[in-house]
Design a protein around this motif. Sequence first.
Motif, mmCIF file in Angstrom:
data_model
loop_
_atom_site.group_PDB
_atom_site.id
_atom_site.type_symbol
_atom_site.label_atom_id
_atom_site.label_comp_id
_atom_site.label_asym_id
_atom_site.label_seq_id
_atom_site.Cartn_x
_atom_site.Cartn_y
_atom_site.Cartn_z
ATOM 1 N N MET A 146 0.867 -1.197 0.000
ATOM 2 C CA MET A 146 0.000 0.000 0.000
ATOM 3 C C MET A 146 0.889 1.228 0.000
ATOM 4 S SD MET A 146 -3.037 -0.845 2.709
ATOM 5 C CE MET A 146 -4.031 0.629 2.462
ATOM 6 N N ASP A 147 0.527 2.236 -0.806
ATOM 7 C CA ASP A 147 1.352 3.433 -0.722
ATOM 8 C C ASP A 147 0.882 4.295 0.443
ATOM 9 O OD1 ASP A 147 -0.360 5.534 -1.666
ATOM 10 O OD2 ASP A 147 -0.065 4.785 -3.704
ATOM 11 N N LEU A 148 1.763 5.218 0.865
ATOM 12 C CA LEU A 148 1.521 5.931 2.119
ATOM 13 C C LEU A 148 0.208 6.687 2.100
ATOM 14 C CD1 LEU A 148 5.027 7.252 3.227
ATOM 15 C CD2 LEU A 148 3.994 5.016 3.518
ATOM 16 N N GLU A 149 -0.120 7.290 0.964
ATOM 17 C CA GLU A 149 -1.359 8.084 0.918
ATOM 18 C C GLU A 149 -2.594 7.194 1.003
ATOM 19 O OE1 GLU A 149 -1.400 11.207 1.713
ATOM 20 O OE2 GLU A 149 0.775 11.117 1.710
ATOM 21 N N GLU A 150 -2.492 5.967 0.446
ATOM 22 C CA GLU A 150 -3.602 5.003 0.587
ATOM 23 C C GLU A 150 -3.789 4.629 2.062
ATOM 24 O OE1 GLU A 150 -4.039 1.195 -1.988
ATOM 25 O OE2 GLU A 150 -2.058 2.062 -2.432
ATOM 26 N N ILE A 151 -2.675 4.417 2.737
ATOM 27 C CA ILE A 151 -2.744 4.057 4.167
ATOM 28 C C ILE A 151 -3.379 5.207 4.951
ATOM 29 C CG2 ILE A 151 -1.387 3.491 6.226
ATOM 30 C CD1 ILE A 151 0.728 2.250 4.330
ATOM 31 N N ILE A 152 -2.895 6.428 4.670
ATOM 32 C CA ILE A 152 -3.409 7.608 5.386
ATOM 33 C C ILE A 152 -4.911 7.774 5.144
ATOM 34 C CG2 ILE A 152 -3.312 10.151 5.457
ATOM 35 C CD1 ILE A 152 -0.939 8.889 6.880
ATOM 36 N N ALA A 153 -5.340 7.583 3.888
ATOM 37 C CA ALA A 153 -6.769 7.749 3.570
ATOM 38 C C ALA A 153 -7.599 6.741 4.357
ATOM 39 C CB ALA A 153 -6.993 7.582 2.064
ATOM 40 N N GLU A 154 -7.100 5.521 4.470
ATOM 41 C CA GLU A 154 -7.869 4.514 5.210
ATOM 42 C C GLU A 154 -7.891 4.830 6.711
ATOM 43 O OE1 GLU A 154 -7.509 0.666 3.497
ATOM 44 O OE2 GLU A 154 -8.450 -0.285 5.251
ATOM 45 N N VAL A 155 -6.765 5.312 7.231
ATOM 46 C CA VAL A 155 -6.738 5.719 8.653
ATOM 47 C C VAL A 155 -7.776 6.833 8.877
ATOM 48 C CG1 VAL A 155 -5.336 6.871 10.429
ATOM 49 C CG2 VAL A 155 -4.321 5.034 9.042
ATOM 50 N N GLN A 156 -7.785 7.809 7.965
ATOM 51 C CA GLN A 156 -8.689 8.955 8.138
ATOM 52 C C GLN A 156 -10.159 8.555 8.006
ATOM 53 O OE1 GLN A 156 -6.754 11.615 5.252
ATOM 54 N NE2 GLN A 156 -6.327 13.024 6.943
ATOM 55 N N SER A 157 -10.418 7.425 7.349
ATOM 56 C CA SER A 157 -11.816 6.997 7.180
ATOM 57 C C SER A 157 -12.423 6.603 8.534
ATOM 58 C CB SER A 157 -11.912 5.851 6.168
ATOM 59 O OG SER A 157 -11.435 4.652 6.742
ATOM 60 N N TYR A 158 -11.574 6.290 9.515
ATOM 61 C CA TYR A 158 -12.084 6.008 10.868
ATOM 62 C C TYR A 158 -12.106 7.333 11.612
ATOM 63 C CZ TYR A 158 -11.034 1.293 9.364
ATOM 64 O OH TYR A 158 -10.981 0.121 8.659
ATOM 65 N N GLU A 159 -13.211 8.053 11.444
ATOM 66 C CA GLU A 159 -13.227 9.460 11.848
ATOM 67 C C GLU A 159 -13.099 9.676 13.350
ATOM 68 O OE1 GLU A 159 -16.630 11.206 9.998
ATOM 69 O OE2 GLU A 159 -15.839 10.807 7.977
ATOM 70 N N LYS A 160 -13.505 8.684 14.137
ATOM 71 C CA LYS A 160 -13.477 8.863 15.595
ATOM 72 C C LYS A 160 -12.072 8.687 16.190
ATOM 73 C CE LYS A 160 -17.952 9.197 16.580
ATOM 74 N NZ LYS A 160 -18.406 10.589 16.799
ATOM 75 N N ALA A 161 -11.163 8.120 15.418
ATOM 76 C CA ALA A 161 -9.874 7.730 16.012
ATOM 77 C C ALA A 161 -8.848 8.844 15.935
ATOM 78 C CB ALA A 161 -9.328 6.508 15.299
ATOM 79 N N ASN A 162 -8.171 9.098 17.055
ATOM 80 C CA ASN A 162 -6.988 9.959 16.937
ATOM 81 C C ASN A 162 -5.717 9.283 17.450
ATOM 82 O OD1 ASN A 162 -7.471 10.280 19.671
ATOM 83 N ND2 ASN A 162 -8.627 12.177 19.326
ATOM 84 N N HIS A 163 -5.835 7.980 17.767
ATOM 85 C CA HIS A 163 -4.650 7.179 18.111
ATOM 86 C C HIS A 163 -4.401 6.172 16.997
ATOM 87 C CE1 HIS A 163 -5.128 8.885 22.054
ATOM 88 N NE2 HIS A 163 -4.057 8.251 22.496
ATOM 89 N N VAL A 164 -3.144 6.042 16.636
ATOM 90 C CA VAL A 164 -2.766 5.052 15.623
ATOM 91 C C VAL A 164 -1.678 4.166 16.206
ATOM 92 C CG1 VAL A 164 -1.729 4.696 13.344
ATOM 93 C CG2 VAL A 164 -3.376 6.548 13.683
ATOM 94 N N VAL A 165 -1.840 2.860 16.007
ATOM 95 C CA VAL A 165 -0.831 1.896 16.463
ATOM 96 C C VAL A 165 -0.182 1.281 15.227
ATOM 97 C CG1 VAL A 165 -0.422 -0.218 17.796
ATOM 98 C CG2 VAL A 165 -2.230 1.382 18.514
ATOM 99 N N LEU A 166 1.128 1.488 15.116
ATOM 100 C CA LEU A 166 1.883 0.876 14.021
ATOM 101 C C LEU A 166 2.532 -0.380 14.577
ATOM 102 C CD1 LEU A 166 2.991 0.994 11.112
ATOM 103 C CD2 LEU A 166 4.882 2.394 12.001
ATOM 104 N N THR A 167 2.154 -1.532 13.996
ATOM 105 C CA THR A 167 2.646 -2.799 14.527
ATOM 106 C C THR A 167 3.046 -3.713 13.385
ATOM 107 O OG1 THR A 167 2.143 -4.601 16.069
ATOM 108 C CG2 THR A 167 0.273 -3.712 14.829
ATOM 109 N N GLY A 168 3.213 -4.990 13.683
ATOM 110 C CA GLY A 168 3.650 -5.903 12.624
ATOM 111 C C GLY A 168 3.373 -7.338 13.021
ATOM 112 N N GLY A 169 4.247 -8.204 12.602
ATOM 113 C CA GLY A 169 5.603 -8.037 12.147
ATOM 114 C C GLY A 169 6.399 -7.012 12.969
#
Length: 257
Positions: free
Chosen positions: A69-92
Amino acid sequence: MPVNSTASETAADRSERDTLPINELFYSLQGEGELAGVPSVFIRTSGCNLRCWFCDSYHTSWEPTHGQMDLEEIIAEVQSYEKANHVVLTGGEPLIHDRSVDLLQRLDELGYHTTVETNGTIYRDAPIDLASISPKLASSAPTAEKDPKGDGEWADRHEKRRIDTDALAELVDAYSSQLKFVITDSDDLPEVKRLLKQLRSVASTTILDSDVLLMPEGTTREALDESRNSVAELAIEHGYRYTPRLHVDLWNDAPGT
Ligand SMILES: C[S@@+](CC[C@H](N)C(=O)[O-])C[C@H]1O[C@@H](n2cnc3c(N)ncnc32)[C@H](O)[C@@H]1O
Ligand SMILES: Nc1nc2[nH]cc(C(=O)O)c2c(=O)[nH]1
Ligand code: SF4
Ligand SMILES: [Mg+2]
């Protein structure tokens, strides 16, 4: 002609440069650590430099699967969850990827609070609000008996890589952090103590026992029913903190939770 001329760059090179391998992206409650219970978007990258036998994200380590996924695609999907202001980057292991730094920068610019779940073997300079570090103990070793896939082929590499005290010190000195140990039984505690002593001798920041988290090993409710009380008792006995695994308690670690 310069070797790194963009003219000679292949589409694959470009795609590697601009994208991250993403296994899943979902909205849930942070299940672990000091922010447990906080609504958060999870971005799960694929690929890991370790192979814990118990890894609850098998499809990012033992058998990595993902889409690029390119970064802007990831950002757009994160922003689609309008209530969230915390992001957890995990893995892997998210910090094996250079592009994770760019993603964290974009998230920071947009005002998100970022937690990075990391095994603590790699330091990177990035806008991280909480480094959630889970150093791997000897009991995580993928021995021949415990290897979920093969016959212990990863055991040596895992052992050599699992603790890097300098990387751990850089992480705790650079970021607000929590140390979160996966506990399989009471035999893990002496190693937790040794590791903390070693880390305190190298790091400048003060690491309080009450900021160290013990987390029961287990990927199902049934497994946690067996482990959580004894790990809670160990936390009380040694003065460390206990962290639940809320997503397992609530949803049995179903995909997307
Ligand atoms: C899948 S890992 C990804 C981040 C990073 N690779 C790491 O290990 O910290 C996310 C978190 O789950 C924990 N974890 C993985 N498998 C587990 C299990 N079977 N029981 C308890 N915690 C587990 C890890 O220790 C880490 O804190
Ligand atoms: N709800 C929920 N909380 C989590 N905290 C850390 C997770 C992870 O896999 O890194 C995780 C996860 O997979 N789900
Ligand atoms: S370090 Fe994290 S992602 Fe890698 S194998 Fe261990 S638990 Fe899984
Ligand atoms: Mg998980």
